[in-house]
Each structure stands twice: as C-alpha cells, then as structure tokens.
Write an enzyme that holds these catalytic residues in place. Sequence first.
Site, PDB file in Angstrom:
ATOM      1  N   ASP A  34       2.995  32.684 -42.879  1.00  0.00           N
ATOM      2  CA  ASP A  34       4.316  32.476 -42.270  1.00  0.00           C
ATOM      3  C   ASP A  34       5.093  33.767 -42.073  1.00  0.00           C
ATOM      4  O   ASP A  34       6.330  33.753 -41.980  1.00  0.00           O
ATOM      5  CB  ASP A  34       5.153  31.486 -43.100  1.00  0.00           C
ATOM      6  N   GLU A  35       4.401  34.901 -41.970  1.00  0.00           N
ATOM      7  CA  GLU A  35       5.090  36.174 -41.793  1.00  0.00           C
ATOM      8  C   GLU A  35       4.557  36.966 -40.604  1.00  0.00           C
ATOM      9  O   GLU A  35       4.749  38.178 -40.516  1.00  0.00           O
ATOM     10  CB  GLU A  35       4.975  37.014 -43.070  1.00  0.00           C
TER      11      GLU A  35
END
Length: 297
Positions: free
Chosen positions: A241-242
Amino acid sequence: MSIESSTGENSPATAPAARNFIVTLSCTDQPGIVYAVSGALLQAGCNITESQQFESPETGTFFMRVAVATEATQAEVWGSLEPVAQAFGMQLDVFDAERPARTLIMCSKEGHALNDLLFQQRAGMLSIEVPLIVSNHADLRPMAEFYGVPFVHLPVTKDNKADAEARLLELVTEHQIDVVVLARYMQILSNDLCRELNGRAINIHHSFLPSFKGAKPYHQAHARGVKLIGATAHYVTTDLDEGPIIEQEVIRVNHAQTPQQFVALGRDVEGRTLATAVQWHAQHRVLLDGTRTVVFN
C-alpha cells in the site's frame, strides 16, 4: 496505399485515414529535447494535437507526452523518433491511442469498485477492454455475468498461493493483458508477483492508512471523529500500500453521520478514484518518477 473508389475507375482515391498515437518519453533533462522530438514527428508527417512536459527538480528527469495524428504507421513514427531516443538516452514508447487497454480486474467480495469500472467501460466512458475478471471468491460471479465478462474463480490459500499466482500470470499472458486492476482484491500479492507486474498493476484503498489498519477502518475513523475520508489509487509494489500514487480524492464528513454512512461514502469515492486512475493509465498519462508519478491529466 490508396484505395480506388467503387463508383468508377476515374474516381479520386480515398485519402488514407489519419491514425492517432501517443508518444511518451523520459530522459535526463538537457537542452534541445522538445525541438528534436517535434522535428522527428514532423518528419514522420505527424500533426501534434496535444503536448505536455515536465522537468522533475528532484531527479532532474524530463518527461513528455505528445498526442499526434498522422497517416504514418506506428512503426514509421517509432522509426523517426528512434535516433532522437538514442541521442538523448530516452525511455521512449509509441502507443496506438485508439486501442483500449486490455484490463484484467481482480476482486474478492465487495463489488462497488468492480461495478464502477464495468459500468463506465460499457457506457464508453473508460478506454479499457475487460477480457476477464479473476476473484478468490465466487460472490461476484453474477455481476460479471450481468456485464458479460468471463469470470475465473481462483481460490487462494497459504498452501496454494504460489500456484494461484502462477496461474494468474498465465492468464495475463494468455489474454495479452496490459494492466491488472485490484478492485478491492483482499489478498496480498507476493513480492515476486509485484515485481513481475511492476508499473502495470493498480490498487485502491481507503485513505486512512497507516492510522486505521485492519477490519472496519471506516468504523475506526468514525470512532475517532475524522472530518475527511477518501481513497488512494496507486501502483502495486513490494511495499504494501505504498506504491507510487496515481490519484487521490477526499470528501468531508461530520459528527452527525453514522459509520454505515461513512462506509457508503467511502465506497463511492473509492470507485471514482480507481476509475480515474485506470483511465489515466489507459490513456498513457502516467509516467513513473522513482517513487512518485508524473500525471499529465
């Protein structure tokens, strides 16, 4: 090659139809790039219909996206630009602007993001083609059938994850997939799969990370009295999620709204944000600048 009219041999030949291409490039910023690119496109008989460029102050990289109309072929446009690319050390691509991006959508049990993508594609608002949907659950098969898209149920467990991901890559190759979209697909992809799909897999999640992780993030946010909720669409990387962010959207909420209303609003913004990110990717408007993106929207 001209084509004779069927009305008679003395009729004028039909003019070749104009083709539309998108040229994207990146290289170390230096003088003369725009001049050289424009000259090469002119040499190929291209009419520039849209042009955007950006120089990244952090990396010193120059980015450019050019839309052109021409009677030349894709190979001829590439051939005219190739010497320029070599001279400037460019990462260069020439895309057929009229070819929809072949998109594999992955989902689990929540259907809001999937429905938004399929509805917009069917309505002609999203320049993608969806040859199949892959899910680790069978819950959304009826939605796929409603839209007439083949549905592949590919269960994932800790014991079969490697085999399931290998099968997924087979499907990507078999269907000549350009981009994989995780429309609330609730499985973490392995590092190997993330690397294999680098730059061509897009994920969507709520905007509360890293503050509110795990189950019921909207309920957690409601309990903390947040005033903004939203969504983030990004490329998938090995950093969960980055990945590089493509698009984000936020909306205001207040104390009078219930957790259920938070969830409904969140689903709406997630669907919109994901569809926008997919559209920009499909139109070749997103270029990677390290851990960031340059978006020519």
